[in-house]
Design an enzyme around this catalytic site. Structure first.
Site, short mmCIF file in Angstrom:
data_model
loop_
_atom_site.label_atom_id
_atom_site.label_comp_id
_atom_site.label_asym_id
_atom_site.label_seq_id
_atom_site.Cartn_x
_atom_site.Cartn_y
_atom_site.Cartn_z
N LYS A 100 0.76 -1.03 0.08
CA LYS A 100 -0.06 0.10 0.01
C LYS A 100 0.70 1.25 0.03
O LYS A 100 1.84 1.31 0.97
CB LYS A 100 -0.90 0.18 1.07
CG LYS A 100 -2.01 -1.22 1.21
CD LYS A 100 -2.80 -1.05 2.45
CE LYS A 100 -2.41 -1.46 3.65
NZ LYS A 100 -2.87 -1.76 4.95
N THR A 116 -9.49 9.35 8.12
CA THR A 116 -9.16 8.21 7.39
C THR A 116 -9.05 6.75 8.33
O THR A 116 -8.15 6.00 8.34
CB THR A 116 -7.73 8.37 6.54
OG1 THR A 116 -6.76 8.74 7.76
CG2 THR A 116 -8.05 9.12 5.49
N GLY A 138 -9.13 3.38 10.07
CA GLY A 138 -9.82 2.39 9.71
C GLY A 138 -9.50 1.98 8.29
O GLY A 138 -9.96 0.83 7.77
N THR A 139 -8.65 2.58 7.50
CA THR A 139 -8.46 2.21 6.18
C THR A 139 -7.79 1.03 5.82
O THR A 139 -8.39 0.07 4.97
CB THR A 139 -7.62 3.20 5.49
OG1 THR A 139 -6.28 3.71 6.18
CG2 THR A 139 -8.25 4.62 5.52
N GLY A 140 -6.70 0.56 6.67
CA GLY A 140 -6.12 -0.74 6.49
C GLY A 140 -7.20 -1.95 6.84
O GLY A 140 -7.20 -3.02 6.25
N CYS A 141 -7.75 -1.72 7.86
CA CYS A 141 -8.76 -2.78 8.14
C CYS A 141 -9.92 -3.00 7.19
O CYS A 141 -10.32 -3.96 6.88
CB CYS A 141 -9.57 -2.50 9.47
SG CYS A 141 -8.10 -2.26 10.82
#
Length: 270
Positions: free
Chosen positions: A175, A206, A208-211
């Protein structure tokens, strides 16, 4: 009645509702799959940061896993915050013989920079968990934590992907959201590479983007998409969720997991 595809998340609970188990289940609901959860840790966190976390005993984590997998089963599995070596190893042992795609989000730190993985657990992630992964989704900090490779621009992403791929996952999604300029993610299987360019959105909310991205990939895999298509559709979903992220509390607010619903029903947005 038709049972929807089933996706199991194994992660930590976010008391603020923007990341972790809560984000995973919201994403799964939004994408039309039935979400199930194994809670590995409980965090005290809000929009300002993580004030503390507590691991569940490994026997409690294993019991949750056995309970769900022995009866309900899953078409895809996503792992997130696992906190410690013993929990990483417990989860890896339980998943070793599972015949379903596994998406590993190797959570190391929170959005605010708070550590969510014990330093001594990094080796367990490398040796026990990554070889089971269908897709692993590290950000650039997690790439460096796992491999020692530091990426400073887009030209370094292939080298990072090769370093993570050497640890055993089938596919690696690097990412690139923290790089300067327009963001781009790199998907790599050891031979083929696929780049997913994005646009820089002017929104600080932003959390919580990875989860959310990892759960979206798992959801699309459960629906029968191949890896490239699942990542592409998950990228579309997370881009919209970031664009519609909203303020909450005094710090960084969450992405909007229901953004597609709100686009159809704007009257439903608060």
């Amino acid at each position: 009645m038709t049972t929807p595809p089933r996706v199991l998340t194994i992660a930590g609970s976010d008391s603020g509702g923007g990341a972790g188990i809560q984000a995973d289940l919201k994403t799964m609901l939004a994408l039309g799959v039935h979400g199930m959860s194994v809670i590995a840790a409980v965090t005290a966190q809000n929009s300002l940061g993580v004030q503390g976390y507590w691991e569940l005993p490994p026997e409690a984590v294993r019991a949750q896993l056995d309970s769900v997998l022995s009866d309900i089963g899953a078409q895809a599995i996503k792992t997130g915050m696992l906190a410690s070596s013993v929990l990483v190893e417990t989860v890896a042992e339980a998943l070793a013989d599972v015949d379903a795609p596994i998406v590993v989000d190797p959570v190391g730190v929170s959005k605010h920079g708070d550590a969510l993985l014990a330093p001594e657990a990094v080796g367990a992630v490398r040796s026990a968990l990554l070889p089971l992964a269908t897709v692993v989704t590290p950000n650039l900090w997690e790439v460096e934590q796992l491999t020692g490779v530091k990426v400073e621009d887009e030209s370094g992403m292939r080298r990072a992907a090769e370093a993570v791929k050497a640890l055993g996952p089938r596919w690696v999604l690097i990412k690139g959201g923290h790089l300067p300029g327009d963001p781009v993610d790199l998907l790599f299987d050891g031979t083929a590479e696929h780049r997913f360019p994005g646009r820089r959105l002017d929104n600080m909310h932003t959390h919580g983007t990875g989860c959310t991205l990892a759960s979206a990939i798992a959801s699309h895999l459960a629906r029968g998409e191949d890896v490239v298509a699942a990542v592409g559709r998950a990228k579309e979903y997370i881009t919209g969720a970031i664009e519609h992220g909203f303020p909450l509390g005094g710090g960084i607010g969450p992405v909007d997991h229901a953004w597609e619903f709100h686009r159809v029903r704007p009257d439903a947005r608060p």
